[in-house]
Design an enzyme around this catalytic site. Sequence first.
Site, short mmCIF file in Angstrom:
data_model
loop_
_atom_site.label_atom_id
_atom_site.label_comp_id
_atom_site.label_asym_id
_atom_site.label_seq_id
_atom_site.Cartn_x
_atom_site.Cartn_y
_atom_site.Cartn_z
CB THR A 1 49.21 13.29 93.88
OG1 THR A 1 50.53 13.57 94.31
CG2 THR A 1 49.25 12.84 92.43
N GLY B 1 56.21 7.97 95.64
CA GLY B 1 56.50 7.67 94.24
C GLY B 1 57.64 6.70 93.98
N1 ASP Z 1 53.24 10.12 94.02
C1 ASP Z 1 53.67 11.48 94.15
C2 ASP Z 1 55.18 11.52 94.03
O1 ASP Z 1 55.84 10.67 94.62
C3 ASP Z 1 53.28 12.12 95.44
C4 ASP Z 1 51.88 11.84 95.96
O2 ASP Z 1 51.10 11.17 95.32
O3 ASP Z 1 51.56 12.32 97.06
O4 ASP Z 1 55.68 12.39 93.41
#
Ligand code: ASP
Length: 388
Positions: free
Chosen positions: A243, A297
């Site tokens: 991300t 998340g």
């Molecule tokens: N936080 C993001 C999600 O859960 C994924 C990530 O940061 O790797 O969609």
Amino acid sequence: MVEFNISLEIWRCIKEFKIDVLLSSLGYILELWESFSIFVLVKMKMNMKSFFVGLAATLIGVQLGACSGEKEPVQAIEREYVIVVHGGAGAIAGLENDSVKAAQYYAALDSALVIGDAILADGGEGTEAVKAVIRYFEGNPLFNAGVGATCTIDGAFELDAAIMEGKDLSAGSVAGVKYIKHPIDAAYAVKTQTEHVMLAGEGADQFAKAHGLEMVEDNQYFATPKTMKWIEQLKKESKKNGTVGCVVLDKHGNLTAGTSTGGRFKKQWGRVGDAPVIGAGTYADNEGCAVSCTGHGEYYIRHVVAYNLSTRVKMLNQPIAEAADEIIFGELNADAGNGGLIAVDKKGNIAMPFNSGGMHRGYLYKEKGKETVTKSVGIGKTMKMIQE
Ligand code: ASP
């Protein structure tokens, strides 16, 4: 909620003998009590007993406030502008041993910082810097955003993004979009061109098209040879953590935060993560801080991580790094939530904690009165300074 956090804080202070922090917490409780007394006064039309209770509370509060106010301010850093980026957290510390791959990530993080610097150094707005940096990441297949995004359980790409400005709490986000080339642009369009905060799925795709944003014909545009392989081998456990996020303090003193992601590998189609949820994965308040999160998340949503951090800074006057550590290593660890965050406050203090193996990250800042900038990037525990 605030009182509850304060109680925890007091208990922690007692345990750690942090008397100065304890006093300021007590002072704060008395301030709350004082406000409550004033409220009671108004309600009871100058009930004298309440008046004296309020007065006594005020006097004690002033005394305690004076004690805690005498210490040196912890957050004394004043920076002209700051940019902090992340490219995702996860079990990636081992990447540092692969010099070729690590060099690619360092170079990409550096490029992102340079893009932001070019805008901020000229007095550009934080939102412009955040948008430009995230657009760059979205076009770079190394990261889990835009091209290179991770896929759903049925091999599709559903992208999330958000942007928020701290000066007026204006925010925009999109969730589960499939055909927008740069989801961050769509999040910005939601913020500036609608009365809404979040658009999802097909409606968001159609909105972006109607507003002339760059679209892709085929959802598989976001695939890379690597993600294609995952799609073929969905049964095997494989993850992508990348991300992207960017937080900025610009020369005008404004804070901005942005995040963009493909979400979690093998997610249920329709699943929305923390990134586009304002307050969970993305948040900015000039009185608190700008925050962008990365990690599992669902935990970030449950712990309202980004708002949690900004509110600790704003309401408890907690130093940003200390508050961020408490959330990442305290609240999230206790709940087995994995990941990290980047944050900056109005004085330019930075926090970049992660409880995962590593987090692609970098920062750049210019001290007031200095000509040069300071720049650093990292993947595992240690940061690498970059000379101009
Ligand atoms: N936080 C993001 C999600 O859960 C994924 C990530 O940061 O790797 O969609």
